[in-house]
Enzyme design. Structure first.
Site, PDB file in Angstrom:
ATOM      1  N   CYS A 335       0.839  -1.208   0.000  1.00 16.68           N
ATOM      2  CA  CYS A 335       0.000   0.000   0.000  1.00 16.68           C
ATOM      3  C   CYS A 335       0.871   1.255   0.000  1.00 16.68           C
ATOM      4  O   CYS A 335       0.476   2.295  -0.537  1.00 16.68           O
ATOM      5  CB  CYS A 335      -0.959  -0.002   1.183  1.00 16.68           C
ATOM      6  SG  CYS A 335      -0.145  -0.157   2.791  1.00 16.68           S
ATOM      7  N   HIS A 888      -1.275   1.436   7.443  1.00 14.80           N
ATOM      8  CA  HIS A 888      -1.826   1.299   6.095  1.00 14.80           C
ATOM      9  C   HIS A 888      -1.826   2.658   5.417  1.00 14.80           C
ATOM     10  O   HIS A 888      -2.129   3.683   6.040  1.00 14.80           O
ATOM     11  CB  HIS A 888      -3.256   0.754   6.164  1.00 14.80           C
ATOM     12  CG  HIS A 888      -3.884   0.545   4.814  1.00 14.80           C
ATOM     13  ND1 HIS A 888      -3.377  -0.337   3.890  1.00 14.80           N
ATOM     14  CD2 HIS A 888      -4.965   1.128   4.240  1.00 14.80           C
ATOM     15  CE1 HIS A 888      -4.129  -0.300   2.799  1.00 14.80           C
ATOM     16  NE2 HIS A 888      -5.086   0.578   2.985  1.00 14.80           N
TER      17      HIS A 888
END
Length: 1517
Positions: A335, A888
Site C-alpha cells: 500500500c 496502512h
C-alpha cells in the site's frame, strides 16, 4: 462456444481473391462508419486472427500509395499467402469449452484493444463471418460519452454489479450498461428475485455501507457513480399480510425456465441481447507501441495503409470507465507503493508526458540512472492506469523493477511511502535526464554579489547537469545563509530541492500511563494516565500520580521501569529526566507506606515453567512472567519464613479467585498462617498500613487465624543460593546489614495459576499507546504555515556539522537560515510524522490544518523581484493510518471525471483506433475544472467530500501552482489574508513554539539533488538522511552507560583482556554475548578511547542497514585497512564512488545475457572440471580436501565470469592460475590480520618498514595487480574487436572508467565470488554428510524434476529447472544461516545516534552485527535454532520462502544488499545438484566438528577431508 462452418462467400459463388476481400471490406467500413450512431453494435475479434487476415489480403501488394494515410498502426502484420481458418475468439473469453450460445459469454477482464482484439462495425463482422464463420460473436453497443455527450464510445465492459437482497441474504451478479437508468436496475432486480417494484428499495452499497438511496428512476448508473463489481443492496419490505417477501431466484418449477437460462438472462443488457459486456477499450500506449513496431515493417503496403485510414476516420471512439479511476492490487504490504504511485500518476504533467513518446528522452548511458528501465516500467504502469476500464492492476512488473534497483524495497515488508517517493523522483530524473554528458560546473560563493545574480548562476549550473521532466515539474531552489559566530563572515549559496520535509512542532506536555499497584493487597492494579511537562523530571510524574490516585499522607510512591518481566531500574532520583523514559516502556508505581523504621525492599518476581513445545522429555526451566511486585520489610524485627509467606499472600490477595477464597477454610497439613483477609478491610477505609505490622504482632490477630496454602517461594541469598520458604516457617531469615533489598521468586504451578487471576499482572499498558487523533487534538490544529516557519527559522548547526569558515580558517558552529527562492510547479510537502523510540518507529498523530485552496507562499519567497503571487492548490495527498508495524497507506486525489474520460478515451475507431490529436490538447487542464475527490485504497476507489480530505493521517501533500489567470481564491477571499482554517495568518504573529533546545531539525528537511556546493553543515541535525524519524528527544540524551554486563570490562583496559582470551573462539564468544545481553546488544570499549556496539537485534540491523543507512558507512578507518588490496572497489567504498559502481553492477547483474553467461560457465566448469575430479577420486579411493577442490573450482568459475580468463586451477596445470590464487589467499589473510592488531600503528609500522607480514602482503598484492593490469590492458586494446560478455568488459563500456578503477572492480568481484561460493559449499556438504535424510529429500526433488523434463543424469539443469527447485534452496539457505560466508559485518557511526532498542552509539564508534550469532538466538529461530532444519524455509505447500534480510543478513540488506545473491544461488544449486546425484560425499571424522577459521570469510581451519563414492542404480542408489 459457437463454431460455424465457413461459407466461401456471401452469395454462394466462387471464392473471392484476397484483393477482392480487401476492397469489399474497405467499402463496407466507409459506409458503416459514416452512419454510426448511439445503439449501433461493434464486434470484438481476436487480434491474432485479424493480423492473419490482414497479411492474407495484402500478400500481393508491394507498392506504397501516396494517399496521406497510415495503415494498420495496431497490427503487427506479416504477409501470409495462407487463407485464415474460421474466426476463433476463444482466447478472449472465459470457459472456451462452454456449449452455451453467445448470450452470457464473459470476456477476460484484462483485455487491451490493439493488443488482444480489434473492434469491427456490425456490417464488417457480418461480411467476415459469412466468409469464414466461427465465433463466438462478441457484440458491444455504442454509447454517448464526453463532456457534451456527443462523442460515441463502444462499451466493451458494462458494469458488473453484485445484487444483495435483504433480509434473506441471496446474492447474484448481473451485467448492465452504465447508460441504463436506476429504474431499469430496479426492474431487473425485481425480475431476478421475483419481487414487486413497490416492495423494493435499492441502495448504493459500496464497501458494505449505505451511501445513497437510489430512488431517482431516470438517473443513469453512470451519473450515480456506480463502480465495477460493487455491491447493490436490494432491501425488501414486508407484504401487507405481514409475511416476508425477500424473493428468490426463479426455478424450473416456478417459471418453466432452467437455471441455466436464468443465468444467461442476468447477463443480458436491457435493450439488446448483443451488448453483454463492455467498457471502454483502446489505450494510447498500446496503440503507439504497435504503430512504432509496424512503421518499421517492410511488409506494410499501400493498400493496408488505405484500409487503416478508412477505419481511422471513424467518429466513434471507444471509451473505458473513466480513465484514471483504476486501483492497484496490494501484493502484500505494498500500500505504501500504491499510494505514492497514484499521486504521481495523477500529476497531470507526468500523465501527459508519459502518455506521449518520452522514449527519446531516456538517458541510456547515465551511470547514476537505471538505464531507462525505471522510466519504462513507470511509464507502462501509468499508461495502464490511464487506460479505459476499472479492473484493478497488479503492479508486479513495476515492483520487480523497483526491487532490482532499490533492494531496500524488495520483499513484502511495509516501507515508508515518502522514502519510496524520494527514490522514484530521483530515479526517474536520472533515467530521463536530457543531459547526456554532464559538464563540470563550480558555483562560487556570493561574496557580496546580488542574490538574484548568484541564484541564477547556481540554477544555471544545476540545469546544465540536471534537465528532465522531474526538474521541470518538481524542483525548486532555496537560499542558504551561514553566518560565522566569530568573524561574522556571511556565506550564501542556492541549492535545489525536490520536496520539503516539514517538522511537526510538538506540544509542551506529554501524556504518560503508569500502572499503580498496592503493596498491601488492598486493591487491584489499575492504569493511571497523567499529563506532565514534556521536559519534566521524575518528581513531576510522582506529583501528578499522587494527585490522580489520591495518595494518602502516610503513603508514598515508588516508581520502577519493568522490562522483560524484571525490574529494569527504580526511578528514585527525583531529578531524573523523563526524556529517558520511552513511549513503549512500562512504568509501575507501587503504593508503599511511609515508615520511620529501617526497612528493606522485598522484590517479588513471578516465574512459571516452560519446556520445548511437543517434547515431553525436554528439560523444563523457570521463566519470568508478569509484573514484579514490591513491599517493605522492617529491619528491626525478626522475620521468619512464615512472615514472608504471609506478606506475599497479602500482596497477591486481590488476584485470588472467589472459589479459592471459599476453599481457604479447608486446612492443609502444616499450613496454619495468619489471616490475609484483613487486607480487604482496608479497601473501604483507612490508610494503607505496614503489611507486616500485624503479621509480626504475635498477640493481635491470632484468634482470626485462617489456614492458608503454602506458596512456592524461593529466597535468593547473597551467595545466589535459593532457600525454600515453603518449609520451616518458624525459621528466621538472615538479613544482610548492607543489603537494601531481598529477592523472592514465586514459582507458579498450573494448580496455583488456577487459584489466582494473573491476567492483571500481564499485558500492562505502555507509557504512551499511539492511536487515532482525539477530538481535542483536532480542536487545536497545527497550521501548515507554522510547520513551514519552523523549517525556515534560523538555528545554529549541530557540533558534528560545523562549517569551515574561509575567513577564520577554522570550523565554526555557524547559524543557518533557509529561505525559499524559486518554487516548482508541483510542490511536494512531507510532514515528518515518524520518530524513534527504543524498539520501534513511532508516529506523531498531530492534526495539521493544511489549506486545500489558496496555499499562499508569496511572503515566504525571498526573491522580491518575483512579484507574481505564489498560490498553490492541493490535488493529492497520501495518508498513513495506524502504527508503523501494522499501518496502512491510502491516497486522496482530486480527479475530474469528464476530463479523465477525454484524457483516456478520445480515440477514433474503425477496425482499430487511432488517437485524435485534437482530443488530446489541453485535456489535463480539465482536471481542475471539478472539485471531485476520490479515496484510492489499493483496489477500492470511492468518492469523498472535500471536507473529508483533511485528517490527522495526512503524510505527503501534493500542491500545484495556480495559474496567474486563476489566482483568485475560492469564495473571493485573498489568499494572503486567508485564515485557511487556522487561527494564524501566513507570516502573521505566531507563537514560535518550543525553544531551540527542545526542537530537533534534521537533514531530511530538504532533499537536495546533485548539488556541487561541497559539504555544508546542515542545521540542527546530523548528516544522516534518516534522522528525520528519530524521536525528538534523542539529541538531548546524554550518552548513557551500558547497563548490560555481557562484555566484562576492566579499568583502563576495557574489554581487551576478554577479547584476547576469546580470540581463538571469537564467533562463539560473540554468540554468547548476544544471548546473554538484554536486547541481544552490548557495548564495549578498548584502550585508546575505542568504543563500539555489538548487536544481534534485527531492529538494530534494519536501522543500520536501511533506515539510517547514511549514518553507518564502512568508514575511512575501515577502508584504510583494506585499501592496499581492494582499492576503492564496490566492497570497500562509500558515498558517490560506491553508488556509481553499484548502479552499474545492478544493471549488469539484471541482464539476461550475463545470467546466461554465468550459467554457461558454471555448467561447463562442472562437467569438464569438477565431475571428472570426483569421478577419478571415486575410482582410486583418493582422499580429497574438498574445501581445496571447491576453492579451486570457484576461482576458475569466477575468473571466467569476471574476466573471461581461465586460470585452470582445478584439473589442469594451473601454470599461472595457481600463483594468482595463492596471492589472493595470502593477501586476504594478511589484510584480515590488520584488524586483529591491538592498535592500527602496529601494522602501519610494519608496512612503513616493509617487514614481516606487511612485506609478504606487498609481494602478494603486486602479483595480483600486475596480473590485473596486464589483462585489463589487453582487453582495452581489443575493445573494438572482441565483444566479451564478462563483467570487467561490461564496465569498460563506460569510457570514463580508468584502468585503476577497473582493477579495483576486478579484485573486489574475484574475491567475493571465489571466497563466498567455496566457503558456502564446503559447509553445506559437511552438513549434508551429517544429515542423510536431507540428502534423500534433495535427491527425490531432483528425480522429480528430471522425470518431468525428460532428462538423464549427467545432463545439466537449465536456469528454469533450477528455479523449479524448492527443497534444495531451502537446504542451502539453512546452511548459509548456520555458517554464513561473511559471519560478521562492521560499520562506523558518522554521528551520535540511538538505536531502536535505546542503545547509544557515539560518533566514530564501530557498529558490528553478526549473522552467525543471530542464527543461534532462540528468540529469532526457535528452540531448534542450532539445528540444521531446511523445512523452516518451506511453507505449508512445500514452497520455498525467504526470511526478512534483517533477521537473516547473510546477503546483507537495505541499499547494500548483495547484488550477486541470485547468481550465487544459481551456482550453488548447479554444483550441489550435479554432484550429489552422481556421487556420495563422505566426510572423515564426522563426529568431530570442523573448527572455523577466524578470517574475512568463514572457512574450515584444517580443510575438509572426504572420500567420494560414485552412485550406482540411479540417484537413490
Amino acid at each position: 462456444m459457437e463454431v460455424t462452418v465457413a461459407c466461401n462467400n456471401s452469395s454462394g459463388g466462387a471464392q473471392l481473391t484476397p484483393e477482392e476481400e480487401r476492397v469489399l471490406i474497405r467499402d463496407i467500413a466507409i459506409t458503416s462508419e459514416s452512419n454510426s450512431k448511439e445503439g449501433d453494435s461493434f464486434y470484438l475479434i481476436t487480434q491474432r486472427w485479424w493480423q492473419h487476415w490482414i497479411g492474407y489480403v495484402n500478400q500481393d501488394q508491394t507498392n506504397v500509395t501516396n494517399d496521406g494515410s497510415s495503415m494498420l498502426e495496431n497490427c503487427d502484420t506479416i504477409s501470409s499467402s495462407k487463407r485464415p481458418p474460421s474466426i476463433d475468439n476463444s482466447d478472449l473469453i472465459y470457459d472456451a469449452n462452454s456449449e452455451e450460445s453467445n448470450v452470457g459469454i464473459e470476456i477476460h477482464d484484462t483485455l487491451l484493444e490493439g493488443r488482444d482484439y480489434v473492434l469491427l462495425p456490425q456490417e464488417v463482422w457480418n461480411q467476415l463471418y459469412s466468409w469464414y464463420g466461427g465465433g463466438p460473436a462478441l457484440a458491444r453497443k455504442v454509447i454517448s460519452s464526453g463532456l457534451s455527450q456527443t462523442e460515441f464510445a463502444v462499451e466493451v465492459y458494462p458494469l458488473r454489479l453484485q445484487l444483495l437482497v435483504m433480509p434473506k441474504g441471496d446474492r447474484f451478479a448481473i451485467r448492465i450498461s452504465k447508460k441504463e437508468t436506476i429504474g431499469e436496475l430496479h426492474k431487473r432486480a425485481c425480475e431476478i428475485f421475483d419481487l414487486n417494484l413497490e416492495q423494493v428499495c435499492i441502495w448504493d452499497y459500496y464497501g458494505h455501507r449505505k451511501h445513497a438511496l437510489m430512488n431517482d428512476m431516470d438517473k443513469t448508473l453512470d451519473d450515480a457513480n456506480l463502480q465495477m463489481d460493487q455491491d447493490i443492496l436490494v432491501e425488501v419490505h414486508n407484504n401487507a399480510n405481514g409475511t416476508a417477501s425477500s424473493g428468490s431466484i426463479r426455478s424450473a418449477q416456478g417459471n418453466g425456465s432452467t437455471v441455466k437460462e436464468a443465468s444467461s438472462f442476468l447477463l443480458e443488457p436491457s435493450k439488446s441481447s448483443l451488448s453483454i459486456a463492455g467498457g471502454l477499450s483502446a489505450s494510447k500506449g498500446a496503440s503507439r507501441g504497435s504503430s512504432t513496431e509496424l512503421s518499421q515493417s517492410p511488409n506494410l503496403t499501400s493498400q493496408s495503409r488505405e484500409l487503416d485510414n478508412t477505419y481511422g476516420i471513424s467518429t466513434v471512439t471507444t471509451r473505458g470507465s473513466s480513465g484514471g479511476l483504476i486501483g492497484l492490487q496490494n501484493l502484500g504490504n505494498t500500500c505504501f507503493m500504491n499510494s505514492a504511485i497514484q499521486c504521481l500518476v495523477h500529476t497531470s504533467e507526468f500523465a501527459k508526458y508519459f502518455r506521449e513518446d518520452y522514449h527519446q528522452e531516456i538517458n541510456w548511458q547515465n551511470p547514476l540512472g537505471m538505464v531507462g528501465e525505471l522510466a519504462l516500467a513507470f511509464g507502462e504502469l501509468l499508461r495502464r492506469l490511464w487506460a479505459p476500464g476499472r479492473t484493478a492492476i497488479a503492479p508486479r512488473q513495476f515492483k520487480m523493477k523497483l526491487a532490482r534497483f532499490a533492494p531496500q524495497f524488495s520483499g513484502y515488508n511495509q516501507h515508508d511511502s515518502q522514502e519510496l517517493l524520494a527514490f522514484l523522483l530521483d530515479g526517474l530524473h536520472e533515467d530521463l535526464n536530457r543531459v547526456k554528458h554532464k559538464p563540470y560546473k563550480k558555483s562560487k560563493d556570493a561574496d557580496g554579489r546580488p542574490d538574484e545574480e548568484v541564484a541564477d548562476e547556481y540554477w544555471a549550473n544545476h540545469i546544465a547537469r540536471n534537465d528532465s521532466i522531474i526538474v521541470d515539474v518538481c524542483q525548486g531552489q532555496y537560499k542558504s545563509t551561514l553566518v560565522c559566530p566569530e568573524c561574522n563572515k556571511i556565506s550564501v549559496t542556492f541549492d535545489p530541492f525536490m520536496y520539503l520535509s516539514l517538522p511537526l512542532q510538538s506540544t509542551t506536555t506529554r501524556s504518560m500511563t503508569v500502572t499503580v499497584f498496592t503493596c498491601d493487597g488492598s486493591a487491584l492494579p489499575f492504569p493511571c494516565t497523567v499529563t506532565i511537562p514534556k521536559q519534566g523530571r521524575c518528581r513531576d510524574l510522582i506529583n501528578a500520580l499522587s494527585s490522580a490516585c489520591s495518595l494518602k499522607n502516610n503513603e508514598e510512591l515508588k516508581l520502577a521501569e519493568v522490562r522483560n518481566h524484571l525490574f529494569q531500574r527504580f526511578l528514585e532520583d527525583p531529578l531524573i529526566s523523563l526524556s529517558t523514559v520511552k513511549d513503549d516502556d512500562h512504568l509501575i508505581a507501587y503504593k508503599i507506606p511511609k515508615s520511620l523504621k529501617k526497612t528493606l525492599l522485598l522484590r517479588l518476581i513471578h516465574r512459571r515453567q516452560e519446556q520445548e513445545t511437543g517434547d515431553t522429555q525436554a528439560a523444563q526451566w523457570w521463566k519470568p512472567f508478569g509484573t514484579p511486585l514490591v513491599s517493605l520489610i522492617s529491619r528491626d524485627d525478626v522475620i521468619t519464613r512464615g512472615d514472608i509467606q504471609t506478606l506475599v499472600h497479602k500482596m497477591l490477595s486481590p488476584l485470588l479467585r472467589s472459589e479459592s477464597l471459599r476453599q481457604a477454610d479447608t486446612p492443609e497439613p502444616c499450613s496454619s498462617l495468619a489471616a490475609s483477609d484483613t487486607c480487604r478491610d482496608n479497601s473501604s477505609g483507612g490508610a494503607c498500613t505496614n503489611p507486616l505490622s500485624n503479621s509480626m504482632n504475635k498477640d493481635s490477630s491470632s484468634s482470626k487465624a485462617v489456614t492458608l496454602f503454602k506458596l512456592p517461594l524461593q529466597l535468593v541469598e547473597e551467595s545466589n543460593a535459593c532457600i525454600d520458604l515453603s518449609v520451616g516457617e518458624e525459621k528466621a531469615v538472615k538479613l544482610s546489614s548492607t543489603s537494601t533489598s531481598i529477592l523472592v521468586y514465586v514459582d507458579w504451578s498450573q494448580e496455583l495459576l488456577e487459584k489466582y487471576d494473573t491476567h492483571y499482572l500481564e499485558n500492562l499498558p505502555e507509557v504512551l499507546k499511539y492511536g487515532p487523533v482525539n477530538k481535542k487534538a483536532r480542536t487545536e490544529p497545527l497550521s501548515l504555515y507554522t510547520c513551514l516557519e519552523a523549517f525556515l527559522r534560523e538555528e545554529p548547526l549541530v557540533p558534528e556539522d560545523m562549517w569551515y569558515c574561509p575567513k577564520c580558517k577554522e570550523r565554526r558552529q555557524a547559524s543557518k537560515k533557509l529561505d525559499l527562492w524559486r518554487l516548482p510547479e508541483v510542490l511536494v510537502i512531507h510532514l515528518k510524522r515518524f520518530s524513534y523510540s527504543r524498539s520501534m518507529k513511532h508516529k506523531l498523530e498531530t492534526f495539521v490544518n493544511f489549506p486545500i485552496h489558496d496555499f499562499d507562499l508569496t511572503n515566504y519567497v525571498a526573491n522580491k523581484n518575483n512579484t507574481q503571487r505564489q498560490l498553490y492548490e492541493l490535488y493529492a495527498l497520501t495518508n498513513h493510518y495506524g502504527g508503523m508495524g501494522s499501518g496502512h497507506y491510502t491516497a486522496h486525489i482530486k480527479v475530474s471525471i469528464e476530463g479523465t474520460d477525454n484524457m483516456c478515451t478520445s480515440y477514433k475507431i474503425g477496425v482499430h483506433l487511432v488517437l485524435l490529436a485534437s482530443s488530446d490538447i489541453n485535456v489535463f487542464d480539465k482536471l481542475l475544472d471539478e472539485n471531485r475527490w476520490y479515496n484510492f485504497d489499493d483496489t477500492h476507489i470511492s468518492p469523498i467530500n472535500e471536507e473529508d480530505v483533511k485528517s490527522a493521517a495526512a503524510y505527503v501533500l501534493f500542491y500545484r501552482r495556480v495559474k496567474t489567470g486563476d489566482a483568485i481564491s475560492n469564495g473571493g477571499k485573498s489568499g494572503a489574508g486567508r485564515n485557511n482554517g487556522s487561527s494564524l495568518n501566513p507570516k502573521g504573529d505566531r507563537k514560535t513554539g518550543l525553544p531551540f533546545s527542545d526542537r530537533k531539525l534534521d537533514s531530511q528537511a530538504l532533499f537536495c539533488v546533485n548539488t556541487n556546493t561541497g559539504h555544508r553543515g546542515r542545521r540542527g541535525a546530523s548528516n544522516s538522511k534518516a534522522n528525520s524519524i528519530k524521536r525528538e528527544e534523542t539529541s538531548l540524551l546524554v550518552p548513557k552507560k551500558p547497563t548490560n554486563k555481557a562484555f566484562k570490562s576492566y579499568p583502563i583496559l576495557g574489554a581487551l583482556p576478554e577479547f584476547l582470551g576469546n580470540y581463538h573462539r571469537y564467533l562463539d564468544w560473540i554468540t554468547e554475548i548476544a544471548i546473554n545481553s538484554p536486547g541481544n546488544t552490548a557495548v564495549f570499549h578498548f584502550p585508546g578511547n575505542i568504543h563500539g556496539v555489538f548487536s544481534a537485534n534485527p531492529s538494530n540491523v534494519e536501522y543500520v542497514l536501511k533506515t539510517n543507512f547514511e549514518n553507518y558507512p564502512k568508514g575511512d578507518e575501515f577502508v584504510s585497512y583494506l585499501e592496499d588490496f581492494f582499492g576503492r572497489g564496490i566492497f570497500n567504498s562509500d558515498g558517490e564512488a560506491w553508488k556509481v559502481q553499484r548502479k552499474t553492477a545492478i544493471h549488469e547483474f539484471s541482464t539476461k545475457s550475463l545470467r546466461t553467461f554465468v550459467v554457461d560457465k558454471v555448467q561447463v566448469g562442472i562437467s569438464t572440471r569438477l565431475v571428472p575430479i570426483l569421478a577419478k577420486a571415486s575410482k582410486t579411493m583418493q582422499v580429497l580436501d574438498f574445501q581445496d577442490v571447491l576453492e579451486r573450482f570457484s576461482f576458475d568459475i569466477i575468473c571466467k565470469v569476471v574476466l573471461n580468463f581461465d586460470p585452470d586451477c582445478l584439473g589442469g596445470d594451473a601454470t599461472g592460475g595457481e600463483k594468482l590464487m595463492r596471492a589472493f589467499e595470502d593477501s586476504s589473510g594478511i589484510i584480515f590480520e590488520r584488524f586483529l592488531t591491538v592498535a592500527p600503528l602496529q601494522w602501519k609500522f610494519l608496512k612503513f618498514l616493509n617487514i614481516g607480514s606487511e612485506r609478504r602482503l606487498k609481494r602478494s598484492i603486486r602479483i595480483v595487480h600486475e596480473f590485473a593490469d596486464k589483462l585489463i590492458s589487453s582487453k582495452l586494446e581489443a575493445k573494438g574487436i572482441n565483444k566479451d560478455e564478462d563483467l570487467v568488459s561490461r564496465f569498460m563500456v563506460n569510457h570514463e572508467n580508468s584502468p585503476e578503477f577497473l582493477r579495483d572492480i576486478l579484485t573486489n568481484f574475484l574475491f567475493a565470488g571465489r571466497e563466498s561460493l567455496s566457503a558456502s559449499l564446503t559447509w553445506f556438504f559437511w552438513l549434508l554428510s551429517l544429515h542423510p535424510d536431507v540428502e534423500t529429500n534433495i535427491l527425490k526433488e531432483l528425480e522429480t524434476i528430471r522425470a518431468r523434463n525428460g532428462k538423464k543424469i549427467g545432463e545439466m539443469y537449465s536456469f528454469e529447472e533450477l528455479r523449479e527447485m524448492n527443497y534444495l534452496p531451502a537446504a542451502i539457505s539453512e546452511s548459509l544461516r548456520l555458517y554464513p560466508p561473511v559471519p560478521s559485518e562492521l560499520k562506523t557511526c558518522k554521528s551520535d545516534d540511538t538505536l531502536p532498542d535505546g542503545t547509544f552509539v557515539g560518533k566514530g564508534w564501530s557498529m558490528e552485527f553478526s549473522a552467525y550469532a543471530m542464527a543461534r538466538l532462540e528468540n529469532l529461530w526457535g528452540k531448534n535454532c542450532n539445528e540444521f532444519v531446511p523445512e523452516r524455509w518451506l511453507d505449508e505447500n512445500g514452497t520455498y520462502r525467504q526470511e526478512s534480510p534483517f533477521k537473516y543478513p547473510v546477503f546483507l540488506a537495505g541499499p547494500r544488499m548483495c547484488i550477486g545473491k541470485d547468481m550465487a544461488f544459481i551456482q550453488m544449486k548447479s554444483v550441489v545438484a550435479s554432484t550429489i546425484e552422481r556421487f556420495k560425499i563422505d566426510m572423515h571424522n564426522k563426529e568431530k566438528p570442523p573448527e572455523p577459521k577466524f578470517s574475512m570469510i568463514l572457512r574450515m581451519k584444517d580443510g575438509m577431508k572426504v572420500t567420494v563414492k560414485e552412485r550406482s542404480g540411479g540417484m537413490m542408489g
